[in-house]
Enzyme design. Structure first.
Site, PDB file in Angstrom:
ATOM      1  CB  SER A 143      -0.877   0.015   1.256  1.00 30.99           C
ATOM      2  OG  SER A 143      -1.617   1.226   1.337  1.00 30.99           O
ATOM      3  CE1 TYR A 156      -4.286  -2.111   4.862  1.00 29.60           C
ATOM      4  CE2 TYR A 156      -3.508   0.131   4.518  1.00 29.60           C
ATOM      5  CZ  TYR A 156      -3.967  -1.069   4.007  1.00 29.60           C
ATOM      6  OH  TYR A 156      -4.131  -1.228   2.650  1.00 29.60           O
TER       7      TYR A 156
HETATM    8  N1  LIG Z   1      -8.668  -0.677  -2.246  1.00 31.19           N
HETATM    9  C1  LIG Z   1      -7.690   0.185  -2.045  1.00 31.19           C
HETATM   10  O1  LIG Z   1      -7.829   1.396  -2.255  1.00 31.19           O
HETATM   11  C2  LIG Z   1      -6.348  -0.290  -1.555  1.00 31.19           C
HETATM   12  C3  LIG Z   1      -5.328   0.639  -1.371  1.00 31.19           C
HETATM   13  C4  LIG Z   1      -4.083   0.194  -0.934  1.00 31.19           C
HETATM   14  C5  LIG Z   1      -3.876  -1.143  -0.679  1.00 31.19           C
HETATM   15  N2  LIG Z   1      -4.887  -2.031  -0.852  1.00 31.19           N
HETATM   16  C6  LIG Z   1      -4.641  -3.426  -0.560  1.00 31.19           C
HETATM   17  O2  LIG Z   1      -5.084  -4.214  -1.647  1.00 31.19           O
HETATM   18  C7  LIG Z   1      -5.579  -5.468  -1.175  1.00 31.19           C
HETATM   19  C8  LIG Z   1      -6.990  -5.690  -1.683  1.00 31.19           C
HETATM   20  O3  LIG Z   1      -7.793  -4.612  -1.281  1.00 31.19           O
HETATM   21  P1  LIG Z   1      -9.375  -4.598  -1.557  1.00 31.19           P
HETATM   22  O4  LIG Z   1      -9.848  -3.225  -1.296  1.00 31.19           O
HETATM   23  O5  LIG Z   1      -9.644  -5.247  -2.861  1.00 31.19           O
HETATM   24  O6  LIG Z   1      -9.870  -5.566  -0.383  1.00 31.19           O
HETATM   25  P2  LIG Z   1     -11.320  -6.115  -0.084  1.00 31.19           P
HETATM   26  O7  LIG Z   1     -12.316  -5.546  -1.049  1.00 31.19           O
HETATM   27  O8  LIG Z   1     -11.543  -5.877   1.368  1.00 31.19           O
HETATM   28  O9  LIG Z   1     -11.189  -7.662  -0.407  1.00 31.19           O
HETATM   29  C9  LIG Z   1     -10.609  -8.496   0.507  1.00 31.19           C
HETATM   30  C10 LIG Z   1     -10.638  -9.920  -0.030  1.00 31.19           C
HETATM   31  O10 LIG Z   1      -9.944 -10.725   0.889  1.00 31.19           O
HETATM   32  C11 LIG Z   1     -10.782 -11.805   1.333  1.00 31.19           C
HETATM   33  N3  LIG Z   1     -10.347 -12.045   2.693  1.00 31.19           N
HETATM   34  C12 LIG Z   1     -10.397 -11.203   3.757  1.00 31.19           C
HETATM   35  N4  LIG Z   1      -9.829 -11.776   4.824  1.00 31.19           N
HETATM   36  C13 LIG Z   1      -9.388 -12.995   4.430  1.00 31.19           C
HETATM   37  C14 LIG Z   1      -8.712 -14.047   5.075  1.00 31.19           C
HETATM   38  N5  LIG Z   1      -8.370 -13.963   6.368  1.00 31.19           N
HETATM   39  N6  LIG Z   1      -8.417 -15.164   4.373  1.00 31.19           N
HETATM   40  C15 LIG Z   1      -8.760 -15.272   3.069  1.00 31.19           C
HETATM   41  N7  LIG Z   1      -9.394 -14.286   2.393  1.00 31.19           N
HETATM   42  C16 LIG Z   1      -9.718 -13.174   3.079  1.00 31.19           C
HETATM   43  C17 LIG Z   1     -12.197 -11.300   1.118  1.00 31.19           C
HETATM   44  O11 LIG Z   1     -13.095 -12.343   0.882  1.00 31.19           O
HETATM   45  P3  LIG Z   1     -13.948 -13.056   2.054  1.00 31.19           P
HETATM   46  O12 LIG Z   1     -14.488 -11.942   2.916  1.00 31.19           O
HETATM   47  O13 LIG Z   1     -15.000 -13.804   1.299  1.00 31.19           O
HETATM   48  O14 LIG Z   1     -12.984 -13.928   2.777  1.00 31.19           O
HETATM   49  C18 LIG Z   1     -12.015 -10.486  -0.168  1.00 31.19           C
HETATM   50  O15 LIG Z   1     -12.034 -11.339  -1.286  1.00 31.19           O
HETATM   51  C19 LIG Z   1      -5.454  -5.418   0.353  1.00 31.19           C
HETATM   52  O16 LIG Z   1      -4.234  -5.976   0.760  1.00 31.19           O
HETATM   53  C20 LIG Z   1      -5.442  -3.913   0.637  1.00 31.19           C
HETATM   54  O17 LIG Z   1      -4.799  -3.613   1.853  1.00 31.19           O
HETATM   55  C21 LIG Z   1      -6.128  -1.644  -1.274  1.00 31.19           C
END
Ligand SMILES: NC(=O)c1ccc[n+]([C@@H]2O[C@H](COP(=O)([O-])OP(=O)(O)OC[C@H]3O[C@@H](n4cnc5c(N)ncnc54)[C@H](OP(=O)(O)O)[C@@H]3O)[C@@H](O)[C@H]2O)c1
Length: 252
Positions: A143, A156
């Site tokens: 991130s 985080y």
């Molecule tokens: N979106 C952003 O703006 C942003 C910015 C910087 C970094 N990131 C990073 O990018 C990554 C993805 O972000 P996102 O926004 O797409 O996340 P998200 O929408 O919250 O998706 C999280 C995914 O992880 C699964 N999950 C959560 N806990 C889990 C666990 N313990 N074991 C297995 N699966 C699990 C969830 O599915 P289930 O709930 O069905 O398990 C879901 O598929 C993360 O690492 C986040 O920190 C995102």
């Protein structure tokens, strides 16, 4: 052709929605067989179906990456099925916003366990196979929080900073085995998790004033970075964190 992932198998954690889903679909479009992970098999089924309907190859592998026993069972199942993982995308990232005074030791550890320790352990479990084959790719979803910081997000920020450091450390250690380790640092992406923030006028003002493109990233805009780092096109890229934030983190 240098972006082709034909004959490779990728495991993408947290692929039921958001950036993980986009990455899984993109790797499949590039030719990889993709194992999509999440905690709920029901939420993974539509992702597998979408990949297959588009002509790709995928299977679901539901387990909680922070649950050691579940993780070991799932990986043993893959091994029993003779499935070798060539590309691991550590995408799951929990977030627990709040001031340090309110995030206690247990909450801090739970976040670090999912965002930092689980990628470490998962990588460690898949390492012997990659070493035996003399090749592999690890992509850690970091991130812009980590090198940068905002108030009320300490756990985080610490975990993601640690994941970037882990990326560099593993890159040094695994390179002699032909295994490349890189990261992607997303900026502001309009995933389901951020839906409420995308409707918040204060956040919207920040986005317009501080992100050089003046807008949120669309989830599909992460796909190219992941395909690149997984492919032969990145054969000399190692220990790098590829920032995908429209220039937010280099602006002033
Ligand atoms: N979106 C952003 O703006 C942003 C910015 C910087 C970094 N990131 C990073 O990018 C990554 C993805 O972000 P996102 O926004 O797409 O996340 P998200 O929408 O919250 O998706 C999280 C995914 O992880 C699964 N999950 C959560 N806990 C889990 C666990 N313990 N074991 C297995 N699966 C699990 C969830 O599915 P289930 O709930 O069905 O398990 C879901 O598929 C993360 O690492 C986040 O920190 C995102």
């Amino acid at each position: 052709m240098i972006f082709s992932l034909a004959n490779r198998t990728a495991l993408v954690t947290g692929a039921s929605r958001g950036l993980g889903r986009v990455i899984a679909v993109a790797l499949a479009q590039a030719g990889a067989h993709v194992i999509v992970n999440g905690r709920d098999a029901g939420r993974l089924a539509p992702v597998v179906q979408a990949i297959k309907e588009a002509g790709g190859s995928a299977r679901a592998c539901a387990f909680d990456i922070a649950d050691g026993e579940a993780r070991e069972h799932a990986l043993a199942d893959l091994e029993a099925g003779d499935i070798a993982v060539d590309i691991l995308v550590n995408n799951v990232g929990r977030r627990h916003r709040g001031p340090v005074s309110e995030i206690d030791h247990g909450a801090f550890l739970a976040l670090v366990d999912a965002d930092l320790a689980a990628p470490y352990t998962l990588t460690r479990a898949l390492l012997p196979g990659m070493i035996a084959r003399g090749s592999g790719r690890i992509i850690n979803i970091c991130s812009i929080a980590g090198p940068r910081a905002r108030a009320n997000d300490a756990a985080y920020t610490a975990a993601k900073g640690g994941l970037a450091a882990l990326t560099r450390a593993m890159a040094m250690e695994f390179a002699p085995h032909g295994i490349l380790v890189n990261g992607i640092a997303p900026g502001f992406f309009a995933t389901e998790t951020n839906e409420a923030m995308t409707r918040d006028p204060k956040v919207q003002r920040f986005v317009e004033e501080h992100i050089p493109l003046g807008r949120w990233g669309e989830p599909h805009e992460i796909a190219g970075a992941a395909v690149f780092l997984a492919s032969d096109a990145a054969s000399y890229v190692n220990g790098h964190i590829l920032t995908v934030d429209a220039g937010l983190s280099v602006s002033f």
